[in-house]
Design an enzyme around this catalytic site. Structure first.
Site, PDB file in Angstrom:
ATOM      1  CE  LYS A   1       2.699  -0.677  10.917  1.00  0.00           C
ATOM      2  NZ  LYS A   1       2.490  -1.754   9.912  1.00  0.00           N
TER       3      LYS A   1
ATOM      4  N   GLY B   1       2.434   6.625   3.302  1.00  0.00           N
ATOM      5  CA  GLY B   1       1.241   5.796   3.155  1.00  0.00           C
ATOM      6  C   GLY B   1       0.046   6.654   2.777  1.00  0.00           C
TER       7      GLY B   1
ATOM      8  CD  GLU C   1       7.797  11.819   1.596  1.00  0.00           C
ATOM      9  OE1 GLU C   1       7.142  12.282   0.647  1.00  0.00           O
ATOM     10  OE2 GLU C   1       8.999  11.997   1.752  1.00  0.00           O
TER      11      GLU C   1
ATOM     12  CB  CYS D   1       3.019   8.052  -3.849  1.00  0.00           C
ATOM     13  SG  CYS D   1       4.811   7.971  -3.813  1.00  0.00           S
TER      14      CYS D   1
ATOM     15  CD  GLU E   1      -2.661   7.705  -4.264  1.00  0.00           C
ATOM     16  OE1 GLU E   1      -3.136   7.526  -3.132  1.00  0.00           O
ATOM     17  OE2 GLU E   1      -1.455   7.855  -4.466  1.00  0.00           O
TER      18      GLU E   1
HETATM   19  P1  NAD Z   1      -1.642   2.656   4.357  1.00  0.00           P
HETATM   20  O1  NAD Z   1      -1.738   4.032   4.886  1.00  0.00           O
HETATM   21  O2  NAD Z   1      -2.806   1.785   4.432  1.00  0.00           O
HETATM   22  O3  NAD Z   1      -0.464   1.869   5.073  1.00  0.00           O
HETATM   23  C1  NAD Z   1       0.823   2.434   5.188  1.00  0.00           C
HETATM   24  C2  NAD Z   1       1.400   2.047   6.525  1.00  0.00           C
HETATM   25  O4  NAD Z   1       0.635   2.690   7.538  1.00  0.00           O
HETATM   26  C3  NAD Z   1       1.341   0.561   6.812  1.00  0.00           C
HETATM   27  O5  NAD Z   1       2.536   0.163   7.454  1.00  0.00           O
HETATM   28  C4  NAD Z   1       0.156   0.444   7.763  1.00  0.00           C
HETATM   29  O6  NAD Z   1       0.249  -0.643   8.621  1.00  0.00           O
HETATM   30  C5  NAD Z   1       0.262   1.744   8.523  1.00  0.00           C
HETATM   31  N1  NAD Z   1      -0.982   2.196   9.146  1.00  0.00           N
HETATM   32  C6  NAD Z   1      -2.250   2.009   8.713  1.00  0.00           C
HETATM   33  N2  NAD Z   1      -3.129   2.558   9.587  1.00  0.00           N
HETATM   34  C7  NAD Z   1      -2.382   3.111  10.582  1.00  0.00           C
HETATM   35  C8  NAD Z   1      -2.705   3.826  11.784  1.00  0.00           C
HETATM   36  N3  NAD Z   1      -3.965   4.069  12.137  1.00  0.00           N
HETATM   37  N4  NAD Z   1      -1.687   4.249  12.550  1.00  0.00           N
HETATM   38  C9  NAD Z   1      -0.416   4.025  12.217  1.00  0.00           C
HETATM   39  N5  NAD Z   1      -0.042   3.329  11.114  1.00  0.00           N
HETATM   40  C10 NAD Z   1      -1.021   2.890  10.298  1.00  0.00           C
HETATM   41  O7  NAD Z   1      -1.100   2.840   2.880  1.00  0.00           O
HETATM   42  P2  NAD Z   1      -0.708   1.728   1.854  1.00  0.00           P
HETATM   43  O8  NAD Z   1      -1.981   1.190   1.319  1.00  0.00           O
HETATM   44  O9  NAD Z   1       0.285   0.789   2.410  1.00  0.00           O
HETATM   45  O10 NAD Z   1       0.063   2.579   0.752  1.00  0.00           O
HETATM   46  C11 NAD Z   1      -0.600   3.216  -0.249  1.00  0.00           C
HETATM   47  C12 NAD Z   1      -0.643   4.700   0.008  1.00  0.00           C
HETATM   48  O11 NAD Z   1       0.675   5.193   0.282  1.00  0.00           O
HETATM   49  C13 NAD Z   1      -1.084   5.442  -1.221  1.00  0.00           C
HETATM   50  O12 NAD Z   1      -1.991   6.449  -0.879  1.00  0.00           O
HETATM   51  C14 NAD Z   1       0.201   6.050  -1.761  1.00  0.00           C
HETATM   52  O13 NAD Z   1       0.049   7.169  -2.545  1.00  0.00           O
HETATM   53  C15 NAD Z   1       0.960   6.307  -0.519  1.00  0.00           C
HETATM   54  N6  NAD Z   1       2.399   6.359  -0.797  1.00  0.00           N
HETATM   55  C16 NAD Z   1       3.030   7.561  -0.723  1.00  0.00           C
HETATM   56  C17 NAD Z   1       4.382   7.656  -1.024  1.00  0.00           C
HETATM   57  C18 NAD Z   1       5.106   8.974  -0.939  1.00  0.00           C
HETATM   58  O14 NAD Z   1       6.318   8.974  -0.898  1.00  0.00           O
HETATM   59  N7  NAD Z   1       4.412  10.086  -0.914  1.00  0.00           N
HETATM   60  C19 NAD Z   1       5.096   6.511  -1.359  1.00  0.00           C
HETATM   61  C20 NAD Z   1       4.415   5.304  -1.409  1.00  0.00           C
HETATM   62  C21 NAD Z   1       3.060   5.247  -1.110  1.00  0.00           C
END
Ligand code: NAD
Length: 496
Positions: free
Chosen positions: A187, A240, A263, A297, A396
């Protein structure tokens, strides 16, 4: 012909992608007709709409993946490797389309996509293609017999990915999942879904059997939650935010206890010791927080500088920013050095943190404003003398905002670096090799880079500790997350 959406990419190139959900190697609209609006963050204008998966669509994807898993089981390791290599070649040849989609949809600089992120994805596929015929076990001696282990695939798995470097992060999951023999449902993020639709076309063109990779677009609360709760998804790999990560773990715990890897975010310390190569430290501490507008991240967002060079560093950091003014604009233009942040909400969030920074007692070195009125642009921003307890030092931001502070001793800076809920990435700048080893060992972090920042490679594991999550992408270690181990034991009868 299935419905499609066209964007204008690099050098006026038209890039057209299907708008449906990719289930069983076909594109189809969502069962309920739900759609998702896609926006260009450079202009704030609509790019069109695509399908948004709901729970029924997720169930269709799972049923397809079950069939795909059965097929994939009968594909030999070397044949799996050939398919992954084919996909790598297709992505490499398609770099202009994929780079254009990431630029227009996510605001990623085209030069970063085609120069860094997409080559990373290609390298990752080639690395795991090498593993596809090496998923061997061990043979073990035991009292009264012998045993051997099989590393087996988990079955139907899912990956939920974010919007920053979206193709690269998607491939970090897809490549090891398939090499290990699983079927995967991906997804994409609702904020940058277009690359995923092009990837789906390439998966089909590579000849990967139907059901082995299903790709759905949709939002987190509906499609993401349905995947997290599905009783027949056995593993979910997530990248995320911590907020969504917690919801996914809760969903797994109240349903089938699926295996979860997370992650999550970071607040990476970059530690600059007196004895470092100052020019090198200045370069990497700047890149570490401005690359992709700080929407990484692993960003080095907390910069700790030793007192002997603090004043010199601050002056040089300010000067370096003034000497290399950013060119903000269309991320498709190769002269652009700063694209927009991904969305209006992200822009507001970053600007709010900057406001808090201004009120925190820290000194604003440069930046601190939005750029223009159209699109979601933020100036590169740095604060010096930031108090340990300031929000900008603790949370962050996921934007181009550096928080700089002074330290005196090695012990003090290790304590400051570890005084964080996160533990994803850190950087150390020193020419003292013993100090580099000592500090790298003492820091609570999934990765530590010495005299540079980040340095990704497909054979090197990437992931976090503490609230930055658990499980690893890349490296041999990622395969542990996509396999389960079966022990087969033989009793050896004693000679009578
Ligand atoms: P987000 O958590 O809002 O979204 C990430 C994904 O999760 C999206 O596909 C979203 O649709 C999905 N999602 C959201 N709510 C959900 C739920 N209740 N159930 C299942 N899926 C759900 O994050 P974002 O804004 O897209 O990304 C930014 C965040 O990601 C930052 O905190 C960043 O640090 C982190 N990040 C971490 C890494 C890593 O490798 N550690 C890499 C990139 C980003």
């Amino acid at each position: 012909m299935s419905p499609s959406l066209t964007i204008i990419g690099v050098q006026g190139r038209q890039v057209t992608v299907p708008t449906g959900l990719f289930i069983h190697n076909e594109f189809a609209p969502s069962t309920t007709g739900q759609t998702l609006a896609v926006e260009n963050p450079t202009t704030g204008e609509s790019l069109g709409t695509i399908s948004a998966a709901g729970p029924e669509d997720i169930d269709r994807a799972v049923q397809s993946a079950k069939a795909g898993f059965e097929t994939w089981k009968s594909v030999s390791g070397p044949a799996k490797a050939r398919l992954l290599l084919k996909l790598a070649d297709l992505i490499e040849q398609d770099v202009q389309n994929l780079g254009s989609l990431e630029a227009v949809d996510a605001g990623t600089l085209y030069t970063d996509s085609v120069g860094l992120n997409i080559p990373q994805a290609v390298g990752c596929l080639r690395y795991y293609a090498g593993w596809a015929d090496k998923m061997d076990g061990k043979s073990l001696e035991m009292d009264g017999g012998v045993a051997y282990t099989h590393r087996e695939p988990i079955g139907v798995c899912a990956a939920i990915v974010p919007w920053n470097a979206p193709l690269m992060i998607t491939i970090w999951k897809l490549a090891p999942a398939l090499a290990a023999g699983n079927a995967l449902i991906i997804k994409s993020s609702e904020l940058s879904p277009l690359y995923a639709l092009r990837l789906a076309e390439l998966v089909k063109e590579a000849g990967i059997p139907a059901g082995v990779v299903n790709i759905v677009t949709g939002d987190g609360a509906s499609a993401g939650q349905a995947l997290s709760e599905h009783m027949e998804v056995r593993k979910l790999a997530f990248t995320g935010s911590s907020v969504a990560g917690r919801k996914i773990m809760q969903a797994a715990s109240r349903t089938n206890l699926k295996k979860v890897s997370l992650e999550l975010g970071g607040k990476g310390p970059s530690i600059v010791f007196d004895d470092c190569d100052l020019e090198n430290a200045l370069l990497w501490t700047r890149i570490g927080i401005t690359a992709n507008n700080g929407q990484i991240c692993a960003a080095g967002s907390r910069i700790y500088v030793q007192d002997g060079i603090y004043d010199r560093f601050i002056e040089a950091y300010k000067q370096a920013a003034a000497n290399a003014p950013t060119v903000a604009g269309n991320p498709l233009d190769t002269a652009t050095t700063k694209g927009p942040v991904v969305s209006c909400a992200q822009h507001q969030k970053v600007m709010d943190y900057i406001r808090q920074g201004k009120q925190s007692g820290a000194k604003l070195l440069f930046g601190g404003e939005q750029i223009g009125k159209k699109g979601y642009f933020v100036q590169n921003t740095a604060f010096a003398d930031v108090p340990d307890n300031a929000t900008i030092m603790r949370e962050e931001i996921f934007g181009p905002v550096a928080s700089i502070a002074k330290f005196s001793t090695e012990e003090e800076v290790v304590a400051k670096a570890n005084d964080s809920l996160h533990g994803l990435s850190a950087a150390i700048f020193t020419n003292d090799i013993s100090r580099a080893h000592r500090v790298a060992k003492a820091i609570e972090s999934g990765q530590v880079t010495v005299n540079a920042w980040a340095m990704l490679s497909p054979n090197v594991p990437f992931g976090g500790v503490k609230e930055s999550g658990f499980g690893r992408d890349m490296g041999e270690e990622a395969l542990d997350g996509w396999t389960t181990v079966k022990a087969v034991k033989y009793h050896i009868f004693p000679r009578l």
